[in-house]
Design a protein around this motif. Structure first.
Motif, PDB file in Angstrom:
ATOM      1  N   PRO A  80     -53.804 -48.164 -40.647  1.00 31.48           N
ATOM      2  CA  PRO A  80     -53.343 -49.418 -41.273  1.00 31.48           C
ATOM      3  C   PRO A  80     -52.146 -49.228 -42.209  1.00 31.48           C
ATOM      4  O   PRO A  80     -51.339 -50.136 -42.369  1.00 31.48           O
ATOM      5  N   CYS A  82     -56.589 -41.912 -39.644  1.00 30.01           N
ATOM      6  CA  CYS A  82     -57.266 -43.075 -39.044  1.00 30.01           C
ATOM      7  C   CYS A  82     -56.635 -43.453 -37.705  1.00 30.01           C
ATOM      8  O   CYS A  82     -55.409 -43.500 -37.587  1.00 30.01           O
ATOM      9  N   LEU A 109     -52.557 -50.421 -48.081  1.00 22.61           N
ATOM     10  CA  LEU A 109     -53.397 -50.562 -46.885  1.00 22.61           C
ATOM     11  C   LEU A 109     -54.109 -49.266 -46.519  1.00 22.61           C
ATOM     12  O   LEU A 109     -54.814 -49.211 -45.508  1.00 22.61           O
ATOM     13  N   VAL A 122     -56.837 -46.693 -46.202  1.00 23.53           N
ATOM     14  CA  VAL A 122     -58.296 -46.841 -46.185  1.00 23.53           C
ATOM     15  C   VAL A 122     -58.937 -46.184 -47.415  1.00 23.53           C
ATOM     16  O   VAL A 122     -59.906 -46.709 -47.974  1.00 23.53           O
ATOM     17  N   LEU A 123     -58.385 -45.074 -47.841  1.00 20.06           N
ATOM     18  CA  LEU A 123     -58.978 -44.364 -48.983  1.00 20.06           C
ATOM     19  C   LEU A 123     -58.909 -45.202 -50.264  1.00 20.06           C
ATOM     20  O   LEU A 123     -59.699 -44.996 -51.191  1.00 20.06           O
ATOM     21  N   LEU A 130     -48.058 -36.883 -42.499  1.00 19.08           N
ATOM     22  CA  LEU A 130     -49.021 -36.284 -43.435  1.00 19.08           C
ATOM     23  C   LEU A 130     -49.712 -35.076 -42.800  1.00 19.08           C
ATOM     24  O   LEU A 130     -49.961 -34.063 -43.462  1.00 19.08           O
ATOM     25  N   ILE A 133     -46.893 -42.568 -40.528  1.00 18.21           N
ATOM     26  CA  ILE A 133     -47.406 -41.934 -41.755  1.00 18.21           C
ATOM     27  C   ILE A 133     -48.450 -40.848 -41.452  1.00 18.21           C
ATOM     28  O   ILE A 133     -48.326 -39.718 -41.945  1.00 18.21           O
TER      29      ILE A 133
HETATM   30 FE1  SF4 Z   1     -53.086 -43.952 -43.331  1.00 16.28          FE
HETATM   31 FE2  SF4 Z   1     -54.644 -43.634 -45.478  1.00 16.28          FE
HETATM   32 FE3  SF4 Z   1     -55.722 -43.574 -43.028  1.00 16.28          FE
HETATM   33 FE4  SF4 Z   1     -54.199 -41.567 -43.806  1.00 16.28          FE
HETATM   34  S1  SF4 Z   1     -56.154 -42.210 -44.727  1.00 16.28           S
HETATM   35  S2  SF4 Z   1     -54.047 -42.629 -41.809  1.00 16.28           S
HETATM   36  S3  SF4 Z   1     -52.676 -42.614 -45.097  1.00 16.28           S
HETATM   37  S4  SF4 Z   1     -54.731 -45.344 -43.973  1.00 16.28           S
END
Ligand code: SF4
Ligand code: FAD
Ligand code: SF4
Length: 482
Positions: A63, A59, A116, A118-119, A78, A74
């Motif tokens: 968030p 994203c 927070l 989004v998923l 990932l 993050i």
């Molecule tokens: Fe962060 Fe979840 Fe969006 Fe990945 S999907 S960037 S972990 S809010």
């Protein structure tokens, strides 16, 4: 929010139901793990980790990062995991977090970064904590890999800084100050460093070898540690200034237990949770008489409380062979412990008595606990703090058989340093007051963060405080010299 919105929020092109479901994290089956102290969660394999990390939508507004008290990047880490670049992922994490193998295991992710994601609005949030743990463990298994970990013996600045306490706040402050070039010495009251990470959180949640490795990486940075030094008794804060330390960081935590103040709390068999966990975790009391620390639990154990400490005490007692009942004065939904710990405790056979509170601990006539008298309570009107008032139900008293009772109803800071340091003020609750922006206490040159200022909080919050306080100390020392 629709599936389309979810994709628009990020930049990922892969769609499908799989995106909304988490790759399950393998765990030891309950019937096996109740007989051992080995880690419950077994962690992801490289393939599972890549698959789980690939769920991230990358994203633009990310968030999740706002939910991390130390602000790890993050999405970037990932992305690296999804690409199979585990060393790269760890380098990204280490820019903001000194103890990733620990945070990946014990952070309450469901109320922090993952809350927070989004998923999580339509399905499972990305398993950020489990992936952080995965890359940190991968590094331990591949010690020669290039992770960009800062290991430098830094003594480029002349000032010496003392850090009191070696919990997550103290360790993080020490690492950050060392990175900034200061000569840092940690003073720790116990014989083993780590604070709650060492004496409180059990082996089956956080193996001691992980803590030792994370701690060693801080020592390699040049940080010195002196154990068995109780500041306030062995040495005072004034002594530390006399020894040439120009600033002092207090990360002494909140290790002083609270009790209910009910009859029978002085009986043999009543433990404060921290004492019980210290006996098992640090002193290996379960090996008595081969070790010097005795521990008698008996067949029935009652644990009072509903936080992580209560779950740890209950799950430890069940592994020592007792039947365990947790008595908690509110409902299951109100339990403050991590969801995963509650679920694991239930799976392991811990019983729960909700809406009840102990009023008397009964003796067997020879000074030992025989039973706990509880009373049922009902919840009443909502109070200013958002919680409901509690009223005992007259005539609802009942007995629970118990040979041991473990009190896990919270703890506060030990007052010893405040009592022995002129000019250092603390509040009625024992917490040391600090200026929110500068972490300065009322005593010149003394800073504080972590549970000693906030009361019982979380590992990552203590680390966040330690890191920011270290930068404030740097600012202070630079101004002192200019
Ligand atoms: Fe962060 Fe979840 Fe969006 Fe990945 S999907 S960037 S972990 S809010
Ligand atoms: P601490 O970890 O308490 O460390 C303070 C250190 O200072 C200790 O080593 C102590 O011996 C030393 N010290 C104290 N006084 C002196 C002195 N006068 N001189 C020298 N040294 C001194 N949080 C989570 O995020 N996830 C969890 O799963 C979790 N589980 C928990 C389980 C238990 C049983 C407990 C008790 C807490 C748990 N917490 C958890 C909370 C978390 O561990 C704390 O918020 C965190 O450890 C606070 O860090 P700290 O560095 O401020 O203090
Ligand atoms: Fe989440 Fe804790 Fe890792 Fe931050 S340190 S990303 S809060 S698991």
């Amino acid at each position: 929010m629709s599936r389309l919105d979810l994709v628009e929020e990020g930049t990922a092109t892969t769609t499908g139901k799989g995106r909304l479901q988490r790759v399950p994290i393998p765990v030891q089956p309950p019937e096996e793990r109740v007989d051992n102290f080995s880690e419950v969660s077994l962690g992801y394999s490289p393939e599972m980790a890549r698959q789980e990390a690939a769920r991230c939508l990358q994203c633009r507004r990310h968030p999740c990062v706002k939910g991390c008290p130390v602000g790890i990047n993050i999405p970037s880490f990932l992305e690296a995991v999804a690409a199979g670049d585990f060393a790269g992922a760890l380098s990204i994490i280490r820019q903001d977090n000194t103890l990733p193998a620990i945070c990946g295991r014990v952070c309450p992710q469901e109320v922090q970064c993952e809350s927070l994601c989004v998923l999580g609005r339509k399905g499972d949030p990305v398993a950020i904590g489990a992936l952080e743990r995965f890359v940190a463990d991968w590094e331990r298994a591949h010690p020669s890999c290039e992770t960009g970990q800062t290991v430098k013996k830094a003594t480029s600045r002349k000032a010496k800084v003392a850090v009191v306490g070696s919990g997550p706040a103290g360790l993080t402050a020490a690492a950050e100050l060392s990175r900034l070039g200061y000569k840092v010495t940690i003073f720790e009251a116990l014989h083993t460093p780590g604070g709650v990470l060492a004496y409180g959180i059990p082996e089956f949640r956080l193996p001691k070898s992980i803590l030792a490795d994370e701690f060693n990486s801080i020592v390699q940075m040049g940080v010195e540690i002196k154990t068995n030094v109780l500041v306030g008794r062995t040495l005072t804060i004034d002594d530390l200034f006399s020894k040439g330390f120009q600033a002092i960081f207090l990360g002494t935590g909140a290790g002083l237990p609270r009790f209910l103040d009910i009859p029978g709390e002085d009986l043999n068999g009543v433990y404060a949770a921290n004492e019980f966990l210290t006996r098992v975790n640090l002193m290996k009391a379960y090996l008595y008489p081969q070790v010097d620390t005795p521990l008698y639990l008996g067949e029935h154990v009652v644990v009072v409380g509903g936080g992580n400490t209560a779950m740890d005490a209950a799950r430890t007692a069940i592994r020592l062979g007792s039947e365990v009942t947790i008595v908690y004065r509110r409902t299951r939904e109100d339990l403050p412990a991590r969801k995963e710990e509650i679920l694991h405790a239930e799976e392991e056979g811990v019983r729960f008595e909700f809406l009840a509170t102990p009023v008397n601990i009964k003796s067997d006539g020879e000074g030992w606990v025989k039973a706990v008298e509880c009373v049922k309570v009902i919840q009443g009107e909502r109070l200013d703090n958002g919680r409901q008032s509690l009223e005992p139900i007259p005539g609802s008293e009942y007995l629970l058989a118990a040979e041991s009772v473990i009190m896990a109803i919270g703890q506060g800071p030990n007052p010893i340093i405040a009592q022995t340091t002129p000019g250092l003020s603390s509040g009625d609750n024992g917490r040391i007051g600090v200026d929110a922006g500068t972490f300065k206490t009322s005593r010149e040159g003394v800073f504080a963060a972590g549970d000693v200022t906030s009361g019982g909080a979380t590992v990552i919050e203590a680390m966040g405080g330690g890191k920011r306080a270290a930068r404030a100390i740097d600012h202070y020392l630079q101004r002192l010299r200019s």
